[in-house]
Design a protein around this motif. Sequence first.
Motif, mmCIF file in Angstrom:
data_model
loop_
_atom_site.group_PDB
_atom_site.id
_atom_site.type_symbol
_atom_site.label_atom_id
_atom_site.label_comp_id
_atom_site.label_asym_id
_atom_site.label_seq_id
_atom_site.Cartn_x
_atom_site.Cartn_y
_atom_site.Cartn_z
ATOM 1 N N LEU A 50 -6.039 5.274 -3.693
ATOM 2 C CA LEU A 50 -6.228 4.094 -2.852
ATOM 3 C C LEU A 50 -7.514 4.187 -2.029
ATOM 4 O O LEU A 50 -7.995 3.189 -1.515
ATOM 5 N N ARG A 91 -9.746 -0.652 -8.758
ATOM 6 C CA ARG A 91 -9.049 -1.940 -8.704
ATOM 7 C C ARG A 91 -7.586 -1.737 -9.091
ATOM 8 O O ARG A 91 -7.272 -0.850 -9.886
ATOM 9 N N ARG A 121 -5.753 -3.434 -11.044
ATOM 10 C CA ARG A 121 -5.490 -3.569 -12.483
ATOM 11 C C ARG A 121 -5.870 -2.291 -13.233
ATOM 12 O O ARG A 121 -5.237 -1.912 -14.208
ATOM 13 N N PRO A 164 -0.931 -3.819 -3.939
ATOM 14 C CA PRO A 164 -1.462 -3.537 -2.597
ATOM 15 C C PRO A 164 -0.441 -3.808 -1.485
ATOM 16 O O PRO A 164 -0.431 -3.114 -0.465
ATOM 17 N N GLU A 224 1.814 0.674 1.137
ATOM 18 C CA GLU A 224 2.186 1.290 2.416
ATOM 19 C C GLU A 224 3.612 1.847 2.356
ATOM 20 O O GLU A 224 3.879 2.961 2.807
#
Lengths: 282, 615
Positions: free
Chosen positions: B455, B460, B462, B602, B606
Motif C-alpha cells: 500500500l 494500483r 487493479r 482501498p 484499513e
Amino acid sequence: MFDEQPPAPSVAQISEREPSSERKSRLAIETRGLIRRFGDVAAVAGIDLEVPEGSFYGFLGPNGAGKSTTIKCLTGLLDPTRGSMRILGLDPVADGVEIKRRVGVVPEDLALFERLTGEENLAFVGKVHGLSRQLIEQRTADLFTVLQLERSAASSLVADYSHGMRKKVALAAALISAPRLLFLDEPFEGIDAVTSHQIKVLLQDFVTRGGTIFLTSHVLDIVERLVDHVAIIQHGRLVAQGPVDGLSTPDGEGERRSLEDIFLDALGAEGHDPNRIEWLTG
Amino acid sequence: MAHRVNLVGPIVRTLRAFLWLRWRLMVNGLVGGRGRDAMAFFAAWAGVLVRGILGLLLLGAIVALSLVAAVLAGKLAGPAGLASEAAILGFRVVLGVLSVVLVLFPLMTRSGGDLAAAQRLRLLPVRDRRLDQLDMVGAFADPWLMAISPIPLVVTAVLWWHGRWAGGAVALVGGLLMLASLALASTVTRRFVGWVLRDRRRAQLAALTLVFGVVVLSASAIRLERLLKVEGSGVVKPEESEVEGSGVVKPEEKVGVEGEAEAPAHQAAPKQPLDEARDLRKISRHFPAGLQVLPSELFVRALVYSLEGTYGLTLVLLVALAALPAMLLLVARRLWRATVGSPGVSGRARVGSLRLASLDRFPGLTPAATAVAWVQVCTAVRSLYGKLALAMPTVAMLIIVVPLQAALAGEENVFLRSLQGPPLALGAVAFAILGIQPFALNQFAADGEGLARQLLVPLRSRDLILGKAIGLGVLVGLSTLVGILATVASVGRGSVAVWLAILLTALPVYLLMAPLSFILSLYFPKAMDLDGLGHKSKPHQLAALLGLVAVAGVLSLIFSLVGLGIGFLGTPWWTVFAILVLALGAAVAALVFLHYAAPVLPARTEAILAAIRER
C-alpha cells in the motif's frame, strides 16, 4: 493493455534544476484541520502542518500523542476523518499513486514481507517503481554497504532477521526509489551506534541535496543534531511548530534552549516527583 | 507454631488469573481495537457463531456417545457372565478411534504460538512447575477428550445399576486412569509439536517427512498385505479359512466385522458363552498388536476380565494403566523444560534462487502486477502451510490410488475398473483448489505486514488484485499438474485428450472461485501464521465455510461436465474444447467483476491492516 509511467525525478535531479531557496519556499507537506478519529477518540484532533521542501522536519510528542497516526494519514495507510492534505503539491485522494512514486516510508511496523529476503524486499519495491534490473542490483548493493547489512542476509528470510536488521532493510526499501520525501517513524530505534552514525550522515546528505525528511523519534539528542524544523504534538494537537532556531531563542536573543527544554515547556510537563510513589521509593 | 505451607491458595489464585486472562482476551477480541469497522465486528461475531455451532455439535456428540456407552455397558452386564462380543468390539472401536484422534490431533492443529504464550507467562512470579501443571490440566478442555470423558462414568453407573460392583469399580478406576493417560499423551504430542515448530526449517522438514512417510507407509502396508494374502492362502488353519483365505470365500459368505464368516440366517444358532469367549480372543487377534498398549485397550480389557472374574489379569492391566500416565508425565515435563524452559533456536532457512530482479513480466501484466504475483508464489512456497498445500494433491492421490489399485485388482465390473483410471485424477484438481483456500480466502491479510508495503508503493489496486489472482492461479496450476503427473505415473493409462481435459479442469474451477475468494478476503481478513498448523494458519471460519460450499458447488458443476463429455459421450477432445470455452467465459467474467470490485479494496485496507495487527 496497461499503461506505464517513467520513474519520478530523483532528489539529485531536482537539486540540479532548482536553487535551495526556491524549494524552501514551497511546502512538501501541508495539512489543514487534519482529524482522525477512532470511534469517539480523536487520535489526531485538527492539525495544521507546514513542512517546507528541503527541510529536515522533526515531529515530536509523547507516547500516544498521535505521531504514528499522523504519518499513517500522510502516507495513505489511514484515511483522515476530516481535513485536507497536500503532499509535494499533490492531492492524496486524486494523485495517491503519483505521490507514492515520489515518497519513501519507514512505517512504525516496518511493512516488510516476512518470507522474502532483504534483497528481494528491495527488488519488489524497485520493480513496482519501474526500476531496471541493473539499477535495482546496483542500488541494493550500495544500500547494503552503507547500512552495513551483511551479505549473508541476502539469502535469509526477513522472518529470521533481528529487529535492527529489519529496520535497516525497511530504510533501504524506503530509499531505493530515490524519493523526494522521506517519512521515517522512529528510524534509529534498535539500530547500533555505528550504523546509526552512517544513517545520520546519509540522511543529512539527502536533505543537503534537496530532499525532505519528516521524522519522528523519541531520542531528542539525535533529533536536535539533525532537524532544522520541529513540530510538537500532544493529545492530537500541535502545541509548537517552526524552525528549531526560532523555538530555541524565541525573542532572538538570550541563551539558546535545548530541544528537551523546548519539548518539556511545550508539553507543560513539570515532571512528576518520583518520591510521590511511596510504595516504590519509600 | 509450625509454619503451614498453603499449596491450594497459590494454585487457585493462578488458575483464577489465567481464567480471567482467557475471558478478557475473548471479550477484547470481540470488542476489538481501534480501526475496526462494522464489517470487522460482524466477522468477529460470525466466528463466535461458527464456534457456537461446533460447541453444540460437541454437546450432541457427548450425549450420543454417553447413550451408546450406556447401551453397550448394559450388554456387558448381561446375565451370562461373559461379555458380549459386539459390545466389547463397540467399546474398543469407539474408544480406540477417539483415543488415536485425540493424541494425533495436535499434530494437525497446534501452532508454535502456544509455547510463545507460555514463555511470556514465565515472566510472571509463578513457579514453572505450576505453569506446567496448568498446561497439562488444560488438556482436559480438548473437545475430543471431553467427548470421551463421560463414558467411564456412564459405564460405572450402568454396571452398578445391574449389581456388577467389581466391574463398576474397575470401570471407574480404569476409566479415570485412561482419561489421565489420554490427556497426558495429548499434552506430550502438543509439546512435541511445539518443540518441532520452534525452528521453521525443522518444522517444514518434519511436516513433509510426516506427509510423505504416510504415503510410503500406506503403500508398503498394502503391498505387504497382498504379499501375505498370496503366501497365506494355501496354509491357513480351517477355523481361520473364512477370514484369511480370501481366495476361497464364496460370494454369499460375507466376512463379518469380527473377521468371522456369517452363516445364512436360517442356519444361525444362539451362541454359547464359550463361543463368546473365543470371540473375544479372535477380536484381539484381529487388532494390531501395537494398538494393544493404547489406554483404551488396557481399559476395556481390564473391564472385560473383571466381568469374567479374572481378577489377577484385571489387576495387572490396571497397574499397566497406572504406569502409563506416570511415564507420560515424565516425558511431558522433559518436553516442557526443553521448549518453554530453554532459549529458542533460530533456524535460518536458506531460500532458493527465485530472483525477482531478473523476472521481467508475465504476458499482459505490468511489472508491478508481476512483482505482486511473484511475491504471492514466494510467500506460499516458503511457508510450511504452503508446502503442504502444494504437496496435498500428489500425496492425496498417491494415498488413494495405491490402495484402490490393490482393492480393484482383477475387478470385472467396468465402472469400478474405470475408477482406477483418469477420472480419479479429478481428485487432484479438487485437492489443489482446497489446498490453496487458506491463501485465496485471506489473500490480503496472509501477506501480514507485507500488505502495508504494497500500500506504500505506487501500486494500483487493479495491479494488486490481478497480481494476486495470477500468483494464486500459478500455485493451483503447479499443484494440479504435479498431482496429475503422479496419478498418470501410478495409473499408467488413458488417452492424452482425457488427461488434458482433466488437467484443464483446474482452470475454470479456479477462475469461477476467484471473485468469491477476493470478496471473502476483503470482508473476513484474519491474521495468519503460515508456519503453524493450527487455527492460526486457517482463514476466518465463516470465509472457510462459505468457500467450502462454493468449491463443492463449482467442482460438482465442472466435474459433471467432464463426466458427461468423457464418460457418457466419449468425446474427450470436445470436452477439452468445452472446458476451454468455459474457462474463457469464467476469465472474462472474473476480469469484469474484478474491474468493478477493485475500488472496494482501498475502502477495506484499513480494516484488513487492523485485522493483521490484532494477531
